[in-house]
Design a protein around this motif. Structure first.
Motif, short mmCIF file in Angstrom:
data_model
loop_
_atom_site.label_atom_id
_atom_site.label_comp_id
_atom_site.label_asym_id
_atom_site.label_seq_id
_atom_site.Cartn_x
_atom_site.Cartn_y
_atom_site.Cartn_z
N SER A 1 0.83 -1.20 0.00
CA SER A 1 0.00 0.00 0.00
C SER A 1 0.87 1.26 0.00
O SER A 1 0.58 2.22 -0.71
CB SER A 1 -0.92 0.00 1.22
N LEU B 1 -8.60 -11.90 2.64
CA LEU B 1 -9.64 -10.89 2.48
C LEU B 1 -9.57 -9.86 3.61
O LEU B 1 -9.60 -8.64 3.37
CB LEU B 1 -11.01 -11.57 2.45
N LYS B 2 -9.46 -10.35 4.83
CA LYS B 2 -9.42 -9.47 6.00
C LYS B 2 -8.18 -8.58 5.98
O LYS B 2 -8.28 -7.35 6.16
CB LYS B 2 -9.46 -10.31 7.28
N GLU C 1 -8.43 -5.88 3.00
CA GLU C 1 -9.44 -4.84 3.19
C GLU C 1 -9.09 -3.93 4.37
O GLU C 1 -9.30 -2.72 4.31
CB GLU C 1 -10.82 -5.46 3.38
N PHE D 1 -7.48 -1.42 0.98
CA PHE D 1 -7.70 -1.78 -0.42
C PHE D 1 -9.16 -2.16 -0.65
O PHE D 1 -9.83 -2.66 0.26
CB PHE D 1 -6.85 -3.00 -0.80
N LYS D 2 -9.60 -1.97 -1.88
CA LYS D 2 -10.90 -2.48 -2.31
C LYS D 2 -10.65 -3.62 -3.29
O LYS D 2 -10.00 -3.43 -4.33
CB LYS D 2 -11.71 -1.38 -3.00
N ILE D 3 -11.12 -4.80 -2.97
CA ILE D 3 -10.92 -5.96 -3.84
C ILE D 3 -11.95 -5.89 -4.98
O ILE D 3 -13.15 -5.86 -4.73
CB ILE D 3 -11.03 -7.28 -3.06
N SER D 4 -11.44 -5.86 -6.20
CA SER D 4 -12.34 -5.69 -7.35
C SER D 4 -12.45 -6.93 -8.22
O SER D 4 -13.42 -7.07 -8.96
CB SER D 4 -11.86 -4.51 -8.21
N TRP E 1 -11.63 -11.38 -8.18
CA TRP E 1 -11.25 -12.52 -7.35
C TRP E 1 -11.49 -13.80 -8.15
O TRP E 1 -12.58 -14.03 -8.65
CB TRP E 1 -12.10 -12.53 -6.07
N ALA F 1 -6.71 -5.87 -6.18
CA ALA F 1 -7.20 -4.91 -5.20
C ALA F 1 -6.70 -3.51 -5.56
O ALA F 1 -5.57 -3.37 -6.06
CB ALA F 1 -6.73 -5.29 -3.80
N LYS G 1 -5.91 0.43 -4.40
CA LYS G 1 -5.62 1.28 -3.23
C LYS G 1 -6.59 2.45 -3.19
O LYS G 1 -6.72 3.20 -4.15
CB LYS G 1 -4.19 1.78 -3.30
N ARG G 2 -7.29 2.58 -2.10
CA ARG G 2 -8.29 3.66 -1.96
C ARG G 2 -7.61 5.02 -1.78
O ARG G 2 -6.54 5.10 -1.23
CB ARG G 2 -9.18 3.40 -0.75
#
Length: 256
Positions: free
Chosen positions: A130, A177-178, A181, A185-188, A190, A253, A255-256
């Motif tokens: 990140s 996943l945990k 997130e 990150f937002k997983i887009s 999978w 994922a 990065k927000r």
């Protein structure tokens, strides 16, 4: 067990990983290339590049790839492989996944393929990814995962550790996943892949001594029925393990 084990193990196995068909030709590698949506202008970091297959696959489609690995011998083999393929926009850096030697917001894409199960601290790794990614940058993770069931998880990580002492842990899907997130990150995307491991080549890639190979075979043969069914353990008439099936995930994922 940790960084020194990884360097020791992969130093002696470097060439075998460059030549490994599961690393070189996996269907996940093609899917990985598809989901990044590369424009040709990206700066990419490939963490734990290993034999260099991911860096080599991405190089023709981006501006530059930095291939990073903690093992000098592996990095040398990757460089020989990639330059031998004619790619000239790849640089090679010695370094740790948990302590990336780059400034903040240096990369558009960070990839890590079939390697994170060797990392001593994956939470620190994800935070480092990140940090070095630009805002809206992509993190592409591809790794073997353990089943959600505790006993099956224990079995899979046990045989992987016996086969390769540098193996730290294959995480469950829910654990990845945990971690990802919670790091922002937002997983887009999978995807899940079944992976068939041929027992002999799986052992031989790590130059496993015959005695330890027999011990592993014994563990597979004596596994409970539900374990044999889950991992689709195949044996021959002589009572030897031929193959078993694992699972890998590939995720994208942002990065927000």
């Amino acid at each position: 067990m940790g960084e020194k084990d990884v360097i020791s193990q992969f130093g002696k196995s470097a060439k075998a990983y460059v030549d490994s068909s599961i690393h070189k030709k996996g269907s996940d590698l093609q899917k990985l290339k598809e989901i990044t949506g590369m424009t040709g202008e990206e700066q990419v970091l490939d963490v734990a590049t290993g034999g260099g297959h991911t860096a080599n696959a991405l190089a023709p489609a981006v501006k530059h790839v930095t291939a990073l690995d903690v093992t000098p011998e592996m990095l040398n083999e990757a460089e020989q492989f990639i330059t031998g393929q004619g790619n000239k926009n790849v640089s090679f850096t010695l370094g740790k996944a948990e302590q990336l030697p780059f400034p903040d917001e240096s990369f558009d894409i960070v990839t890590c393929r079939i390697a994170a199960h060797h990392f001593s601290d994956t939470e620190k790794f994800v935070k480092e990814v990140s940090r070095v990614l630009k805002k809206e940058g992509q993190f592409i993770l591809d790794d073997n995962v353990a089943p959600e069931d505790e006993k099956l998880d224990e079995f899979y990580n046990k045989v992987e550790k016996l086969r390769d002492y540098s193996h730290q842990r294959a995480y469950k899907k829910s654990e990845w996943l945990k971690q990802i997130e919670l790091t922002g990150f937002k997983i887009s995307d999978w995807y899940s892949f079944e992976k068939t491991f041929k027992f002999d080549s799986w052992c031989d890639r790590m130059q496993l001594p015959a005695e330890e190979k027999e011990e592993l075979n014994d563990i597979f043969m004596k596994a409970p029925k539900e374990t044999k069914n889950y991992f689709n353990i195949k044996t021959d008439e002589s009572g030897r393990t031929v193959s078993f099936q694992g699972e890998a995930i590939l995720l994208r994922a942002v990065k927000r």
